[in-house]
Design an enzyme around this catalytic site. Structure first.
Site, short mmCIF file in Angstrom:
data_model
loop_
_atom_site.label_atom_id
_atom_site.label_comp_id
_atom_site.label_asym_id
_atom_site.label_seq_id
_atom_site.Cartn_x
_atom_site.Cartn_y
_atom_site.Cartn_z
N PRO A 2 78.79 53.30 26.24
CA PRO A 2 79.76 52.21 26.40
C PRO A 2 80.61 52.05 25.16
O PRO A 2 80.15 52.25 24.03
CB PRO A 2 78.88 50.98 26.65
CG PRO A 2 77.53 51.35 26.12
CD PRO A 2 77.40 52.82 26.34
N GLU A 3 81.87 51.68 25.37
CA GLU A 3 82.79 51.49 24.26
C GLU A 3 83.05 49.99 24.08
O GLU A 3 82.38 49.16 24.70
CB GLU A 3 84.07 52.29 24.52
CG GLU A 3 83.78 53.79 24.66
CD GLU A 3 85.00 54.65 24.96
OE1 GLU A 3 86.11 54.26 24.54
OE2 GLU A 3 84.84 55.71 25.60
N LYS A 61 81.41 49.04 18.66
CA LYS A 61 80.46 49.25 19.76
C LYS A 61 79.06 48.78 19.41
O LYS A 61 78.12 49.04 20.16
CB LYS A 61 80.45 50.74 20.12
CG LYS A 61 81.80 51.25 20.61
CD LYS A 61 81.76 52.71 21.04
CE LYS A 61 81.82 53.66 19.87
NZ LYS A 61 81.94 55.07 20.30
N ARG A 273 82.33 67.23 24.17
CA ARG A 273 82.78 66.49 25.35
C ARG A 273 84.09 67.09 25.82
O ARG A 273 84.28 68.29 25.75
CB ARG A 273 82.91 65.00 25.01
CG ARG A 273 83.85 64.71 23.85
CD ARG A 273 83.68 63.31 23.30
NE ARG A 273 82.77 63.31 22.18
CZ ARG A 273 82.42 62.21 21.51
NH1 ARG A 273 82.90 61.03 21.89
NH2 ARG A 273 81.60 62.28 20.48
#
Length: 288
Positions: A2-3, A61, A273
């Protein structure tokens, strides 16, 4: 992972439900949830019992609950919550059955709704840290994010301009500016019409400033929609998913037409990624 918008959604829910309440008991299942606490899970449980939650806080974060010895005392310690890849903090009725992958249950002296930590992939967990000027010592190295009152946009622009790395790599560096991850980096770069492999030092200061502003704007929009949820893992404290994924222009949109020019969006490998961009709007630097 999650950001900023997803973590902020959770922080707001925690602030509403646990601030001012005193912890009664903490039940930890297994050792992984407390692996960042060297003395072990039993010590962590013992040290949390009797402590009052004075607030829920975030930098980028990173999420934590400030802890004090009494409701009117000054917080001197923080319970840092690492959400990892799939961690969820849920506020539930104590009588509710435990969900699968529940690793922690935090009950309160008022007997009301309790806090549960559910983590399917077990990368998340709890850790204690001292507070210095309101920030946990283990988070002090993290840069301020664009929503922080102390955020200095001009200073961040100068820092980025001095770096000879690809601009996306710089945006993901949490010691430069925090809160931006792969999703919102791709979105900000698309809005600014900048390819992520462009050298940060080759960009003009106005371009860098515009890019940072786009990052803030897209995260604010995501926050207004509860964050980005691609599956059932990223939820708020009530278990509801965000829906900003329906508004994404770049991230995860490979093979679809660019919303701006209609060209087919491309996906490229980036570190471990990927990056998604428009080949026409975001021209790849020569030699790459």
């Amino acid at each position: 992972m999650p950001e900023l918008p997803e973590v902020e959604v959770v922080r707001r829910g925690l602030a509403d439900h646990v601030t001012g309440r005193t912890i009664s008991t903490v039940v930890l299942h297994g050792h992984r949830v407390a692996r960042r606490h060297a003395p072990g899970p039993q010590d962590l449980s013992d040290r949390l019992a009797g402590r009052t939650v004075t607030g829920a806080h975030r930098r980028g974060k990173y999420l934590w609950l400030s802890l004090a010895d009494a409701p009117d005392a000054v917080a001197d310690e923080a319970l840092i919550v690492h959400l990892g890849m799939s961690g969820q903090l849920l506020v539930t009725d104590p009588a509710d059955a435990e969900a699968r992958h529940t690793h922690a249950r935090v009950s309160f002296t008022d007997g009301g709704r309790e806090l549960r930590f559910v983590d399917q992939r077990t990368f998340g967990g709890f850790a204690l840290a001292d507070l210095v000027d309101g920030v946990p010592t283990s988070v002090a190295h993290i840069a301020r994010d664009p929503f922080d009152p102390g955020y200095d946009r001009d200073a961040v622009v100068r820092d980025i301009k001095a770096r000879r790395s690809g601009i996306k790599r710089v945006l993901l560096n949490q010691t430069v500016v925090s809160g931006i991850g792969n999703i919102y980096a791709d979105e900000a770069l698309w809005r600014a019409q900048v390819h992520g492999e462009r050298l940060a030092s080759a960009l003009t200061k106005p371009t860098i400033g515009r890019l940072l502003d786009h990052a803030r704007d897209v995260m604010a929009e995501a926050l207004g929609q509860g964050g980005t949820s691609f599956d059932a893992l990223y939820v708020n404290v009530n278990g509801a998913s965000g829906y900003f994924d329906r508004s994404l222009a770049a991230y995860g949109q490979e093979g679809r037409p660019c919303p701006r020019c209609g060209s087919t969006m491309r996906r490229e490998q980036f570190m471990n990624r990927s990056s998604t961009s428009c080949p026409r709007c975001q021209v790849r630097p020569r030699g790459l």
